[in-house]
Design an enzyme around this catalytic site. Sequence first.
Site, mmCIF file in Angstrom:
data_model
loop_
_atom_site.group_PDB
_atom_site.id
_atom_site.type_symbol
_atom_site.label_atom_id
_atom_site.label_comp_id
_atom_site.label_asym_id
_atom_site.label_seq_id
_atom_site.Cartn_x
_atom_site.Cartn_y
_atom_site.Cartn_z
ATOM 1 N N TYR A 15 4.518 4.010 -8.243
ATOM 2 C CA TYR A 15 3.405 4.144 -7.302
ATOM 3 C C TYR A 15 2.482 5.304 -7.682
ATOM 4 O O TYR A 15 1.255 5.166 -7.693
ATOM 5 C CB TYR A 15 3.936 4.370 -5.887
ATOM 6 C CG TYR A 15 4.627 3.177 -5.281
ATOM 7 C CD1 TYR A 15 3.913 2.041 -4.913
ATOM 8 C CD2 TYR A 15 6.002 3.178 -5.063
ATOM 9 C CE1 TYR A 15 4.542 0.941 -4.353
ATOM 10 C CE2 TYR A 15 6.646 2.085 -4.499
ATOM 11 C CZ TYR A 15 5.912 0.969 -4.148
ATOM 12 O OH TYR A 15 6.544 -0.116 -3.596
ATOM 13 N N GLU A 172 17.227 -0.887 5.948
ATOM 14 C CA GLU A 172 16.382 -2.018 5.550
ATOM 15 C C GLU A 172 17.197 -3.069 4.796
ATOM 16 O O GLU A 172 16.982 -4.278 4.976
ATOM 17 C CB GLU A 172 15.208 -1.528 4.695
ATOM 18 C CG GLU A 172 14.171 -0.757 5.495
ATOM 19 C CD GLU A 172 12.802 -0.758 4.846
ATOM 20 O OE1 GLU A 172 11.811 -1.006 5.550
ATOM 21 O OE2 GLU A 172 12.717 -0.525 3.620
#
Length: 402
Positions: A15, A172
Amino acid sequence: MAQDRKKVLVLGAGYAGLQTVTKLQKAISTEEAEITLINKNEYHYEATWLHEASAGTLNYEDVLYPVESVLKKDKVNFVQAEVTKIDRDAKKVETNQGIYDFDILVVALGFVSETFGIEGMKDHAFQIENVITARELSRHIEDKFANYAASKEKDDNDLSILVGGAGFTGVEFLGELTDRIPELCSKYGVDQNKVKITCVEAAPKMLPMFSEELVNHAVSYLEDRGVEFKIATPIVACNEKGFVVEVDGEKQQLNAGTSVWAAGVRGSKLMEESFEGVKRGRIVTKQDLTINGYDNIFVIGDCSAFIPAGEERPLPTTAQIAMQQGESVAKNIKRILNGESTEEFEYVDRGTVCSLGSHDGVGMVFGKPIAGKKAAFMKKVIDTRAVFKIGGIGLAFKKGKF
């Protein structure tokens, strides 16, 4: 003029690194600088989607895209290579494909799993670390269900999954598992009541970044879907049978056919070899994201420990922060090329959402708590926005969550 071009070298296409390059290639001309991006893989992967690929709710191929697909080839030279050494003073970076000089260096080498020295964890537990580990884990889980269905002598451990860590990644992943398990049970004719998912967390609370109300929502949702939590339960070892935990001072063996470690990451191990004052692969940066003594070296993303002015602790390592750092560094490199002074990095917290599978979640967005389907929708918006910020509308349409 060509001889005066500065050499900008970016290490890592995660990123932070990829955001730096995609912003910089728009901001400068080919006469101003020669940009080289080095990454060990020819692809970029969405690290915040690895829990989905690991559980098998998302194909691993949907998590990645070619790095060169978002680069302007006339402005950026992409090199697929593994960095082996950074020489700050000689302004050189050694790789398995050659040596590269730099005038300005951006270190964005990403993360690796951190097991904190727990005995056997690296050898016996799956890590949620990259697309390769994600593919291996999702296939392993399905193989266990297939083996259970095909075996005459059933082994209940084939249907037992241990997850170490109830932080962001662990929760998650649990959410995706609760989506995936019904599909596997249907496919292989397995009684879902026989499936056992256990999450083990050493800390006294899961999801420490959220309020008690949001945590309770997450716990209730996951427990209703078959997850058992063992909070305040340290894992002291991992073996071929599962986890060894400590309860009231005594060791207990938890058995499962699948053990997953999702409780820690650290910056690249190359950081300790290249810089002083590095802890867990992270180095404290100055306010403009350069490091002490080297105004031409920026460190961002998972390798950066950025402490905002007036604060005592560094910001966490998140995709949102990494991408904002990438934008800031691109602007500062442009300023350096223009002979201007750099500006300080200012993080804007737009919120955080933790998904609980594809239909639920919890989070804080612009200071307001959200939960349920609204949070799940917002998570898809965040994921799609990250792709858009780097690759534009075309990539967002192809890889986004809508």
